[in-house]
Design an enzyme around this catalytic site. Structure first.
Site, mmCIF file in Angstrom:
data_model
loop_
_atom_site.group_PDB
_atom_site.id
_atom_site.type_symbol
_atom_site.label_atom_id
_atom_site.label_comp_id
_atom_site.label_asym_id
_atom_site.label_seq_id
_atom_site.Cartn_x
_atom_site.Cartn_y
_atom_site.Cartn_z
ATOM 1 N N HIS A 15 77.674 -4.442 7.812
ATOM 2 C CA HIS A 15 78.666 -4.609 8.886
ATOM 3 C C HIS A 15 79.226 -3.255 9.310
ATOM 4 O O HIS A 15 79.472 -3.021 10.488
ATOM 5 C CB HIS A 15 79.790 -5.542 8.415
ATOM 6 C CG HIS A 15 79.313 -6.944 8.206
ATOM 7 N ND1 HIS A 15 79.518 -7.941 9.127
ATOM 8 C CD2 HIS A 15 78.601 -7.501 7.197
ATOM 9 C CE1 HIS A 15 78.949 -9.057 8.696
ATOM 10 N NE2 HIS A 15 78.399 -8.818 7.517
ATOM 11 N N ASP A 111 84.608 -7.866 14.183
ATOM 12 C CA ASP A 111 83.354 -8.203 13.507
ATOM 13 C C ASP A 111 83.171 -9.723 13.579
ATOM 14 O O ASP A 111 84.138 -10.473 13.383
ATOM 15 C CB ASP A 111 83.513 -7.759 12.042
ATOM 16 C CG ASP A 111 82.216 -7.769 11.276
ATOM 17 O OD1 ASP A 111 81.357 -8.607 11.569
ATOM 18 O OD2 ASP A 111 82.093 -6.928 10.359
ATOM 19 N N VAL A 330 70.126 6.159 0.045
ATOM 20 C CA VAL A 330 69.255 7.093 0.772
ATOM 21 C C VAL A 330 69.602 7.027 2.259
ATOM 22 O O VAL A 330 70.287 6.105 2.683
ATOM 23 C CB VAL A 330 67.756 6.735 0.575
ATOM 24 C CG1 VAL A 330 67.336 6.868 -0.875
ATOM 25 C CG2 VAL A 330 67.457 5.329 1.100
ATOM 26 N N SER A 352 68.274 -3.284 9.210
ATOM 27 C CA SER A 352 66.986 -2.734 8.784
ATOM 28 C C SER A 352 65.899 -3.102 9.788
ATOM 29 O O SER A 352 65.063 -2.265 10.146
ATOM 30 C CB SER A 352 66.620 -3.265 7.394
ATOM 31 O OG SER A 352 67.535 -2.759 6.449
HETATM 32 BR BR1 BUP Z 1 70.290 0.179 0.417
HETATM 33 C C1 BUP Z 1 70.537 1.314 1.858
HETATM 34 N N1 BUP Z 1 70.565 3.506 2.718
HETATM 35 O O1 BUP Z 1 70.093 3.204 0.553
HETATM 36 P P1 BUP Z 1 71.092 -4.474 6.519
HETATM 37 C C2 BUP Z 1 70.868 0.832 3.088
HETATM 38 N N2 BUP Z 1 71.070 1.695 4.127
HETATM 39 O O2 BUP Z 1 71.044 3.857 4.880
HETATM 40 P P2 BUP Z 1 72.333 -5.496 4.047
HETATM 41 C C3 BUP Z 1 70.893 3.048 3.954
HETATM 42 O O3 BUP Z 1 72.448 0.113 5.241
HETATM 43 P P3 BUP Z 1 73.542 -7.664 5.354
HETATM 44 C C4 BUP Z 1 70.381 2.706 1.648
HETATM 45 O O4 BUP Z 1 69.815 1.647 7.015
HETATM 46 C C5 BUP Z 1 71.170 -0.379 7.136
HETATM 47 O O5 BUP Z 1 71.748 0.289 8.224
HETATM 48 C C6 BUP Z 1 70.419 0.629 6.272
HETATM 49 O O6 BUP Z 1 72.060 -3.215 6.481
HETATM 50 C C7 BUP Z 1 71.532 1.190 5.440
HETATM 51 O O7 BUP Z 1 71.154 -5.110 5.086
HETATM 52 C C8 BUP Z 1 72.293 -0.866 6.232
HETATM 53 O O8 BUP Z 1 69.700 -4.048 6.718
HETATM 54 C C9 BUP Z 1 71.949 -2.183 5.553
HETATM 55 O O9 BUP Z 1 71.617 -5.389 7.550
HETATM 56 O O10 BUP Z 1 73.430 -6.155 4.879
HETATM 57 O O11 BUP Z 1 72.913 -4.298 3.451
HETATM 58 O O12 BUP Z 1 71.728 -6.463 3.105
HETATM 59 O O13 BUP Z 1 73.717 -8.482 4.124
HETATM 60 O O14 BUP Z 1 74.734 -7.684 6.234
HETATM 61 O O15 BUP Z 1 72.250 -7.953 6.081
#
Ligand code: BUP
Length: 451
Positions: A15, A111, A330, A352
């Site tokens: 978020h 949000d 990362v 992602s």
């Molecule tokens: Br782990 C990781 N580095 O090491 P999602 C995640 N990220 O930059 P999530 C990093 O966190 P929800 C790391 O690039 C993305 O912007 C990634 O969001 C970044 O999955 C964010 O992909 C992760 O939506 O959240 O964390 O499971 O449960 O809300 O989908």
């Protein structure tokens, strides 16, 4: 005069990241931006990112919002959902904070996970401003949310057809939604009720990627009257100085030879499943960069890598020089941009998926919970990758190393995935060219914010 916009993210990196990107984007378009930060944050990743974001963007104002902790909360509940609840119940603290801002704010972006706050804020005499929601999921999952308060979900049916929307497969709906008492469900329902009260819903998606759903949401033909749905993705990265250690290993690898493996910031995998993943990666003979998480909240991660992966597996990985495993945060966007990356084995969290789409990186989706099966449908339909649906939800069954090996090989060796994903990347870029779909919608939003 430049409009003053306040933004209120809820909890979790999934978020926070889109809010930081939106904040940076609005600031670059001559808006004065204030970012409310719910304190204390749940994870260390959130507090670290907030600190580095504000030092790199000194023109964006920080406003801490001390959230009242829940009196009695289920200690086994998901800490991020409990924080959503705490934020929602602390909404009475927001009017004095927001009214103290100078110059006065003209809009607040909430949000989707705390959208219900609009009910109390909009009725406050000093806060008759414009309200927007930032939806942090796919348009596809959002479209289901819009109807949630009026639905009785039956797991015995195969499909769900809602007037004016593309139909949904029942097996993709997250299981907690079939339980009306579940906190995930009650929160989503009250947030969904708030949607009709806002001026627009901003989303990190783009027209080409989800055309059918976006057009349906904006057609006026749904059985519920909806605000404008405003697709402005893929969100661009914000300035974030600092180095990521894994990048130097990637620099040494040939182009498109490495599969990046990450299941998001809050997926707790069992040790048995971690072992199967590790063995599957080794057997696939593909190079890999694996970001491993074994707990929901990073602050409580105490187990050493060796214990998580198992000493002999870790030794094999090191001996074969086939990949690296890291537990640290990362810079995912930089990794996905790196020339050595040829595929992304992901849980299909919406951020992602959009980060892969933006860079044309093919995905192998392993959907674990929440909105992820809906997101994977979008990914698969757009040609961004493959999705073994029978792998099920997290913990439903142990996905064996041979299955992982087979799909990783398919992802990395079948060149059709590469060329289809490249097309997605080109369309994503086109959305942001002058006159592109997302660029035009951003222009409209800025005009609306000036009113
Ligand atoms: Br782990 C990781 N580095 O090491 P999602 C995640 N990220 O930059 P999530 C990093 O966190 P929800 C790391 O690039 C993305 O912007 C990634 O969001 C970044 O999955 C964010 O992909 C992760 O939506 O959240 O964390 O499971 O449960 O809300 O989908």
């Amino acid at each position: 005069m430049e409009p003053h916009i306040a933004l209120l993210p809820s909890a979790g990196m999934g978020h926070l990241m889109p809010f930081l990107r939106l904040a940076a984007m609005l600031a670059s378009r001559n808006c004065k931006v204030t970012l409310l930060t719910a304190q204390p944050t749940v994870s260390a990743a959130e507090s670290n990112h907030l600190n580095s974001f504000f030092s790199a963007h000194p023109h964006i104002q920080r406003l801490d919002f001390q959230v009242v902790p829940l009196q009695s909360s289920n200690p086994h509940g998901d800490p991020f959902f409990l924080q959503f609840e705490a934020i929602i119940r602390s909404v009475h603290l927001l009017p004095p904070l927001l009214s103290s801002l100078s110059p006065p704010i003209s809009a607040l972006f909430l949000d989707i996970a705390a959208a219900t706050c609009v009910d109390q804020l909009a009725d406050h005499p000093s806060l008759s401003i414009s309200y927007y929601i930032l939806s942090t999921t796919s348009a596809r999952f959002f479209s289901l949310l819009t109807h949630l308060p009026h639905l009785t979900l039956e797991s015995s049916c195969k499909n769900l057809k809602l007037h004016g929307l593309p139909s949904f497969s029942i097996s993709n709906i997250p299981p907690p939604l079939f339980n009306p008492q579940n906190l995930f469900t009650t929160q989503l329902i009250s947030n969904a009720r708030a949607i009709s009260r806002v001026k627009g819903v901003v989303s990190n998606t783009f027209h080409w990627f989800e055309a059918e759903t976006i057009e349906a949401l904006n057609s006026g033909k749904t059985s519920i009257t909806l605000p404008q749905f405003l697709p402005i993705g893929p969100f661009k990265p914000y300035e974030d100085p600092g180095k990521c250690a894994s990048l130097s290993w990637l620099d040494e690898q040939p182009a498109k030879s490495v599969v990046y493996v990450s299941f998001g910031s809050r997926t707790a995998m069992s040790k048995d499943q971690i072992k199967e993943i590790g063995e599957g990666l080794l057997k696939s003979k593909q190079k890999f960069l694996w970001v491993l998480k074994s707990v929901i909240v990073d602050k409580v991660e105490e187990t050493e890598l060796q214990e998580l992966v198992g000493r002999s597996l870790l030794e094999k990985i090191e001996e074969k020089k086939q990949g690296i495993v890291v537990k640290e945060w990362v810079k995912q966007e930089e990794i996905l941009t790196h020339h050595a990356i040829g595929g992304f084995f992901s849980h299909c969290g919406w951020n992602s998926a959009m980060e892969a789409a933006q860079r044309g990186v093919p995905m192998l989706a392993w959907t674990l919970n929440g909105d992820q099966r809906f997101n994977a449908e979008v990914v698969e339909k757009a040609g961004l990758g493959l999705w073994p649906k029978h792998w099920g939800w997290l913990g439903e069954r142990l996905v064996k190393s041979e299955e992982i090996e087979e799909k990783i090989e398919e992802l990395m060796q079948d060149h059709k995935f590469r060329s289809m994903a490249q097309k997605v990347g080109e369309e994503a870029k086109r959305a942001w060219e002058i006159g592109g779909t997302s660029e035009k919608v951003v222009g409209q939003i800025i005009e609306m914010l000036k009113l």
